[in-house]
Design a protein around this motif. Structure first.
Motif, PDB file in Angstrom:
ATOM      1  N   ILE A   1      -1.386  16.450 -16.075  1.00 11.83           N
ATOM      2  CA  ILE A   1      -0.238  16.110 -16.925  1.00 11.83           C
ATOM      3  C   ILE A   1      -0.407  14.705 -17.486  1.00 11.83           C
ATOM      4  O   ILE A   1      -0.163  14.455 -18.668  1.00 11.83           O
ATOM      5  CB  ILE A   1       1.078  16.235 -16.133  1.00 11.83           C
ATOM      6  CG1 ILE A   1       1.373  17.709 -15.833  1.00 11.83           C
ATOM      7  CG2 ILE A   1       2.239  15.609 -16.887  1.00 11.83           C
ATOM      8  CD1 ILE A   1       2.536  17.926 -14.883  1.00 11.83           C
TER       9      ILE A   1
ATOM     10  N   PHE B   1       6.480  16.529 -15.613  1.00 15.18           N
ATOM     11  CA  PHE B   1       6.513  17.753 -16.409  1.00 15.18           C
ATOM     12  C   PHE B   1       7.531  17.651 -17.539  1.00 15.18           C
ATOM     13  O   PHE B   1       7.282  18.117 -18.657  1.00 15.18           O
ATOM     14  CB  PHE B   1       6.832  18.953 -15.511  1.00 15.18           C
ATOM     15  CG  PHE B   1       6.814  20.262 -16.240  1.00 15.18           C
ATOM     16  CD1 PHE B   1       5.625  20.827 -16.634  1.00 15.18           C
ATOM     17  CD2 PHE B   1       7.990  20.913 -16.532  1.00 15.18           C
ATOM     18  CE1 PHE B   1       5.595  22.025 -17.311  1.00 15.18           C
ATOM     19  CE2 PHE B   1       7.982  22.116 -17.208  1.00 15.18           C
ATOM     20  CZ  PHE B   1       6.774  22.676 -17.601  1.00 15.18           C
TER      21      PHE B   1
ATOM     22  N   GLN C   1       6.948  15.446 -25.010  1.00 20.53           N
ATOM     23  CA  GLN C   1       5.874  15.002 -25.883  1.00 20.53           C
ATOM     24  C   GLN C   1       4.997  16.136 -26.400  1.00 20.53           C
ATOM     25  O   GLN C   1       4.091  15.893 -27.199  1.00 20.53           O
ATOM     26  CB  GLN C   1       4.991  13.988 -25.160  1.00 20.53           C
ATOM     27  CG  GLN C   1       5.653  12.672 -24.913  1.00 20.53           C
ATOM     28  CD  GLN C   1       4.703  11.680 -24.289  1.00 20.53           C
ATOM     29  OE1 GLN C   1       3.609  12.024 -23.850  1.00 20.53           O
ATOM     30  NE2 GLN C   1       5.120  10.429 -24.235  1.00 20.53           N
ATOM     31  N   LEU C   2       5.235  17.351 -25.971  1.00 19.29           N
ATOM     32  CA  LEU C   2       4.377  18.476 -26.336  1.00 19.29           C
ATOM     33  C   LEU C   2       4.245  18.693 -27.844  1.00 19.29           C
ATOM     34  O   LEU C   2       3.130  18.936 -28.323  1.00 19.29           O
ATOM     35  CB  LEU C   2       4.861  19.747 -25.644  1.00 19.29           C
ATOM     36  CG  LEU C   2       3.850  20.867 -25.494  1.00 19.29           C
ATOM     37  CD1 LEU C   2       2.633  20.380 -24.735  1.00 19.29           C
ATOM     38  CD2 LEU C   2       4.464  22.040 -24.780  1.00 19.29           C
ATOM     39  N   PRO C   3       5.328  18.588 -28.651  1.00 21.38           N
ATOM     40  CA  PRO C   3       5.123  18.744 -30.105  1.00 21.38           C
ATOM     41  C   PRO C   3       4.193  17.684 -30.693  1.00 21.38           C
ATOM     42  O   PRO C   3       3.369  17.986 -31.565  1.00 21.38           O
ATOM     43  CB  PRO C   3       6.539  18.613 -30.680  1.00 21.38           C
ATOM     44  CG  PRO C   3       7.440  18.950 -29.573  1.00 21.38           C
ATOM     45  CD  PRO C   3       6.746  18.517 -28.327  1.00 21.38           C
ATOM     46  N   GLN C   4       4.282  16.444 -30.208  1.00 25.36           N
ATOM     47  CA  GLN C   4       3.395  15.385 -30.697  1.00 25.36           C
ATOM     48  C   GLN C   4       1.966  15.618 -30.246  1.00 25.36           C
ATOM     49  O   GLN C   4       1.015  15.327 -30.976  1.00 25.36           O
ATOM     50  CB  GLN C   4       3.875  14.022 -30.210  1.00 25.36           C
ATOM     51  CG  GLN C   4       5.190  13.591 -30.781  1.00 25.36           C
ATOM     52  CD  GLN C   4       5.692  12.320 -30.130  1.00 25.36           C
ATOM     53  OE1 GLN C   4       5.222  11.931 -29.072  1.00 25.36           O
ATOM     54  NE2 GLN C   4       6.670  11.689 -30.761  1.00 25.36           N
ATOM     55  N   ILE C   5       1.797  16.148 -29.036  1.00 28.03           N
ATOM     56  CA  ILE C   5       0.463  16.416 -28.523  1.00 28.03           C
ATOM     57  C   ILE C   5      -0.192  17.531 -29.333  1.00 28.03           C
ATOM     58  O   ILE C   5      -1.374  17.459 -29.673  1.00 28.03           O
ATOM     59  CB  ILE C   5       0.530  16.793 -27.021  1.00 28.03           C
ATOM     60  CG1 ILE C   5       0.982  15.585 -26.198  1.00 28.03           C
ATOM     61  CG2 ILE C   5      -0.813  17.301 -26.521  1.00 28.03           C
ATOM     62  CD1 ILE C   5       1.322  15.912 -24.773  1.00 28.03           C
ATOM     63  N   ARG C   6       0.580  18.549 -29.681  1.00 30.83           N
ATOM     64  CA  ARG C   6       0.023  19.679 -30.439  1.00 30.83           C
ATOM     65  C   ARG C   6      -0.366  19.279 -31.848  1.00 30.83           C
ATOM     66  O   ARG C   6      -1.325  19.809 -32.397  1.00 30.83           O
ATOM     67  CB  ARG C   6       1.037  20.814 -30.485  1.00 30.83           C
ATOM     68  CG  ARG C   6       1.123  21.537 -29.174  1.00 30.83           C
ATOM     69  CD  ARG C   6       2.003  22.740 -29.277  1.00 30.83           C
ATOM     70  NE  ARG C   6       2.066  23.416 -27.991  1.00 30.83           N
ATOM     71  CZ  ARG C   6       3.034  24.183 -27.612  1.00 30.83           C
ATOM     72  NH1 ARG C   6       4.070  24.407 -28.424  1.00 30.83           N
ATOM     73  NH2 ARG C   6       3.018  24.769 -26.440  1.00 30.83           N
TER      74      ARG C   6
ATOM     75  N   LEU D   1       6.045  15.582 -20.246  1.00 29.99           N
ATOM     76  CA  LEU D   1       5.062  16.391 -20.959  1.00 29.99           C
ATOM     77  C   LEU D   1       5.733  17.348 -21.928  1.00 29.99           C
ATOM     78  O   LEU D   1       5.286  17.512 -23.066  1.00 29.99           O
ATOM     79  CB  LEU D   1       4.195  17.161 -19.968  1.00 29.99           C
ATOM     80  CG  LEU D   1       3.138  18.076 -20.567  1.00 29.99           C
ATOM     81  CD1 LEU D   1       2.063  17.247 -21.246  1.00 29.99           C
ATOM     82  CD2 LEU D   1       2.556  18.979 -19.520  1.00 29.99           C
ATOM     83  N   GLN D   2       6.826  17.981 -21.521  1.00 31.65           N
ATOM     84  CA  GLN D   2       7.523  18.912 -22.400  1.00 31.65           C
ATOM     85  C   GLN D   2       8.151  18.198 -23.597  1.00 31.65           C
ATOM     86  O   GLN D   2       8.195  18.745 -24.688  1.00 31.65           O
ATOM     87  CB  GLN D   2       8.599  19.679 -21.621  1.00 31.65           C
ATOM     88  CG  GLN D   2       8.035  20.647 -20.613  1.00 31.65           C
ATOM     89  CD  GLN D   2       7.151  21.693 -21.257  1.00 31.65           C
ATOM     90  OE1 GLN D   2       7.482  22.260 -22.279  1.00 31.65           O
ATOM     91  NE2 GLN D   2       6.006  21.931 -20.641  1.00 31.65           N
TER      92      GLN D   2
ATOM     93  N   CYS E   1      -2.623  14.402 -20.522  1.00 36.56           N
ATOM     94  CA  CYS E   1      -2.043  14.881 -21.788  1.00 36.56           C
ATOM     95  C   CYS E   1      -0.951  13.959 -22.330  1.00 36.56           C
ATOM     96  O   CYS E   1      -0.712  13.936 -23.531  1.00 36.56           O
ATOM     97  CB  CYS E   1      -1.458  16.276 -21.601  1.00 36.56           C
ATOM     98  SG  CYS E   1      -2.685  17.514 -21.212  1.00 36.56           S
ATOM     99  N   ILE E   2      -0.290  13.223 -21.453  1.00 34.55           N
ATOM    100  CA  ILE E   2       0.842  12.392 -21.876  1.00 34.55           C
ATOM    101  C   ILE E   2       0.361  11.269 -22.789  1.00 34.55           C
ATOM    102  O   ILE E   2      -0.698  10.686 -22.587  1.00 34.55           O
ATOM    103  CB  ILE E   2       1.573  11.834 -20.639  1.00 34.55           C
ATOM    104  CG1 ILE E   2       2.298  12.959 -19.919  1.00 34.55           C
ATOM    105  CG2 ILE E   2       2.560  10.753 -21.021  1.00 34.55           C
ATOM    106  CD1 ILE E   2       2.988  12.524 -18.649  1.00 34.55           C
TER     107      ILE E   2
END
Length: 132
Positions: A75, A118, A124-129, A121-122, A78-79
């Motif tokens: 995690i 977690f 920031q998930l749109p920025q990571i994608r 991570l959820q 990915c952050i």
């Protein structure tokens, strides 16, 4: 001149890989810190203080630290934080885990830092994608 700029770019890439390799050693050391602190506390109380304590078996500490540390490292990889912030958060989470897994046997409370990791991570998930 063109070959000189290519060589400079290769040197930059190589130094970046060297830095990442040294940081990987830091992450692995922090991942294994619960096991090392378990050995340290067992040595301190049994050899220096001559007190018999009920210490968890090293295999249990290793299993718990892997079950806690590997998802946290995945995690954390990915952050989208700076590396220093990730390091500080990992130190805080590992200290929490050591306290509640090795020192006080409250196993359910030791895994609590995985929940905020977690959630971050959820968020920031749109920025990571999108790759930002």
């Amino acid at each position: 001149m063109d070959s000189l700029s290519k060589l400079q770019e290769k040197n930059k890439i190589h130094s970046k890989h060297q830095r990442n390799g040294s940081w990987s050693a830091v992450w692995v050391f922090l991942l294994m810190s619960p096991l090392l602190s378990s050995y340290g506390s067992e040595f301190y109380f049994s050899v220096i203080k001559n007190i018999q304590i009920e210490a968890p078996h090293p295999f249990i500490v290793l299993f718990g630290s892997l079950c806690f540390g590997l998802p946290l490292l995945a995690i954390g990889d990915c952050i989208l934080f700076k590396r220093v912030n990730k390091l500080l958060l990992l130190i805080i989470a590992e200290t929490w885990f050591i306290w509640f897994w090795v020192v006080n046997p409250l196993s359910w409370l030791a895994f609590l830092p995985l929940i905020p990791a977690f959630v971050i991570l959820q968020i920031q998930l749109p920025q990571i994608r999108t790759g930002k």
